[in-house]
Design an enzyme around this catalytic site. Structure first.
Site, PDB file in Angstrom:
ATOM      1  CB  SER A 117      -4.606  -6.528   4.814  1.00  0.00           C
ATOM      2  OG  SER A 117      -4.187  -5.318   4.235  1.00  0.00           O
ATOM      3  CG  HIS A 157      -1.917  -1.078   1.309  1.00  0.00           C
ATOM      4  ND1 HIS A 157      -2.140  -1.826   2.437  1.00  0.00           N
ATOM      5  CD2 HIS A 157      -2.776  -1.564   0.374  1.00  0.00           C
ATOM      6  CE1 HIS A 157      -3.096  -2.709   2.206  1.00  0.00           C
ATOM      7  NE2 HIS A 157      -3.485  -2.580   0.962  1.00  0.00           N
ATOM      8  NE  ARG A 204      -3.111  -7.817  -4.456  1.00  0.00           N
ATOM      9  CZ  ARG A 204      -3.805  -8.418  -3.511  1.00  0.00           C
ATOM     10  NH1 ARG A 204      -3.196  -8.821  -2.427  1.00  0.00           N
ATOM     11  NH2 ARG A 204      -5.102  -8.611  -3.638  1.00  0.00           N
ATOM     12  CE  LYS A 211     -11.238  -7.342   1.705  1.00  0.00           C
ATOM     13  NZ  LYS A 211     -10.110  -6.428   1.498  1.00  0.00           N
TER      14      LYS A 211
END
Ligand code: COA
Length: 162
Positions: free
Chosen positions: A128, A17, A91, A41
């Site tokens: 994360s 990040h 990514r 989430k």
């Protein structure tokens, strides 16, 4: 003045990040890091206040960064800030698929454009979720989260599990 928003859950912020923030901050006059909620989430491990504080520590040296949290839709936050550019990181091909759906929906809902930054190869594997998992098993977070917050993130995640 050209501004952009970099939104995310950031639970916790990672070196990946931070790399995106540094690169985006070099391309825009002002970058708003916006900590939001992803309803799909699980409940975050770190409160919004903790995540805001983490970003204050790690972006201390960058003059054109603002740290905010928001609730509700990203497009509403963007409109309130009068910003119509969203930065997102890619990514893998899976990110691309997911981000493209989000970008199209956000464009339809709020006329915001999404700019992708391809993540630096060094940070391709970080997420994360993996950071939380690694710390929960007692492994240190060097190389995964910024040095300024490494100890605080580790202690919090490790001791929450024990
Ligand atoms: N390096 C390393 N990892 C990265 C990264 C990078 N540069 N960029 C993203 N990631 C990881 C994150 O750590 C995160 O990992 P995790 O899933 O293990 O937590 C994952 O990639 C992407 O998560 P994040 O960037 O936090 O985005 P998100 O998909 O959870 O979205 C919001 C968060 C807040 C932007 C989004 O949910 C949102 O806009 N919410 C508001 C409601 C709304 O408007 N919804 C959209 C309607 S179309």
């Amino acid at each position: 003045m050209q501004s952009a928003i970099y939104p995310g859950t950031f639970d916790p912020p990672t070196l990946g990040h931070l790399n995106v923030i540094q690169r985006a901050a070099g391309r825009f006059d002002r970058l708003v890091v916006a900590i939001g909620e992803n309803p799909s989430k699980v409940t975050p491990s770190f409160s919004l206040e903790e995540r805001v504080q983490f970003f204050k520590e790690i972006t201390d040296q960058l003059p054109n960064i603002a740290i905010c949290s928001f609730k509700g839709l990203l497009v509403d936050f963007a409109q309130a800030q009068k910003i119509d550019i969203i930065i997102r990181a890619i990514r893998t091909i899976f990110d691309f698929e997911y981000e493209t759906l989000q970008a199209q929906m956000n464009r339809q809902l709020g006329a915001v454009e999404t700019f992708y930054l391809v993540v630096d190869e060094k940070y391709r594997l970080i997420s994360s979720t993996l950071v939380r998992e690694i710390a929960s098993h007692g492994k240190r977070l060097h190389g995964f989260v910024p040095a300024e917050i490494e100890e605080a993130v580790f202690q919090r995640l490790y001791h929450n599990q024990t």
